[in-house]
Motif scaffolding. Structure first.
Motif, PDB file in Angstrom:
ATOM      1  N   PHE A  52     -12.038   3.066  -3.218  1.00 43.65           N
ATOM      2  CA  PHE A  52     -10.696   2.842  -3.318  1.00 43.65           C
ATOM      3  C   PHE A  52     -10.453   2.502  -1.321  1.00 43.65           C
ATOM      4  O   PHE A  52      -9.756   2.423  -1.555  1.00 43.65           O
ATOM      5  N   ASP A  53     -11.343   2.975  -0.406  1.00 39.10           N
ATOM      6  CA  ASP A  53     -11.203   3.273   0.740  1.00 39.10           C
ATOM      7  C   ASP A  53     -10.716   1.998   0.970  1.00 39.10           C
ATOM      8  O   ASP A  53     -10.543   1.100   2.235  1.00 39.10           O
ATOM      9  N   GLN A  55     -10.322  -1.031  -0.123  1.00 45.28           N
ATOM     10  CA  GLN A  55      -9.161  -1.862  -0.245  1.00 45.28           C
ATOM     11  C   GLN A  55      -7.658  -1.219   0.165  1.00 45.28           C
ATOM     12  O   GLN A  55      -7.284  -1.832   0.538  1.00 45.28           O
ATOM     13  N   SER A  56      -7.513   0.194   0.576  1.00 45.70           N
ATOM     14  CA  SER A  56      -7.137   0.976   0.919  1.00 45.70           C
ATOM     15  C   SER A  56      -7.454   0.252   2.466  1.00 45.70           C
ATOM     16  O   SER A  56      -5.848  -0.784   3.210  1.00 45.70           O
ATOM     17  N   GLN A  57      -8.525   0.320   3.194  1.00 44.44           N
ATOM     18  CA  GLN A  57      -8.429  -0.934   4.148  1.00 44.44           C
ATOM     19  C   GLN A  57      -8.014  -2.366   4.283  1.00 44.44           C
ATOM     20  O   GLN A  57      -6.936  -3.003   4.927  1.00 44.44           O
TER      21      GLN A  57
END
Length: 85
Positions: A52-53, A55-57
């Motif tokens: 998730f982190d 993909q957020s970046q």
């Protein structure tokens, strides 16, 4: 994502607190419950916090690049418009 080790701990605690005669039944129930929970959680298609982190970046970088490209297109359109006048 739910930690499979935590599920095992909960199932073990339940088994340890049962009378001896019921423990064999509980062991079977523990194994079946563990299998069912793990299968259902796998079907839910969760992503890890790490994924998730990441993909957020990626999304943040993509938005920044899109903003830069939009600005460049606007500049080129303005330049083209002024050349046509």
């Amino acid at each position: 994502m739910i930690n499979p080790t935590k599920i095992e701990e909960i199932a073990k605690q339940l088994t340890d607190n049962m009378p001896q005669g019921v423990k064999s039944l509980a062991e079977n129930l523990e194994n079946k419950t563990k299998q069912v929970l793990q299968n259902k959680l796998a079907q839910m298609d969760f992503v890890s916090r790490e994924e998730f982190d990441i993909q957020s970046q990626v999304l943040i970088r993509t938005r920044e690049k899109l903003s830069q490209l939009e600005q460049k297109v606007s500049e080129l359109e303005a330049k083209l418009s002024s050349e046509q006048e």
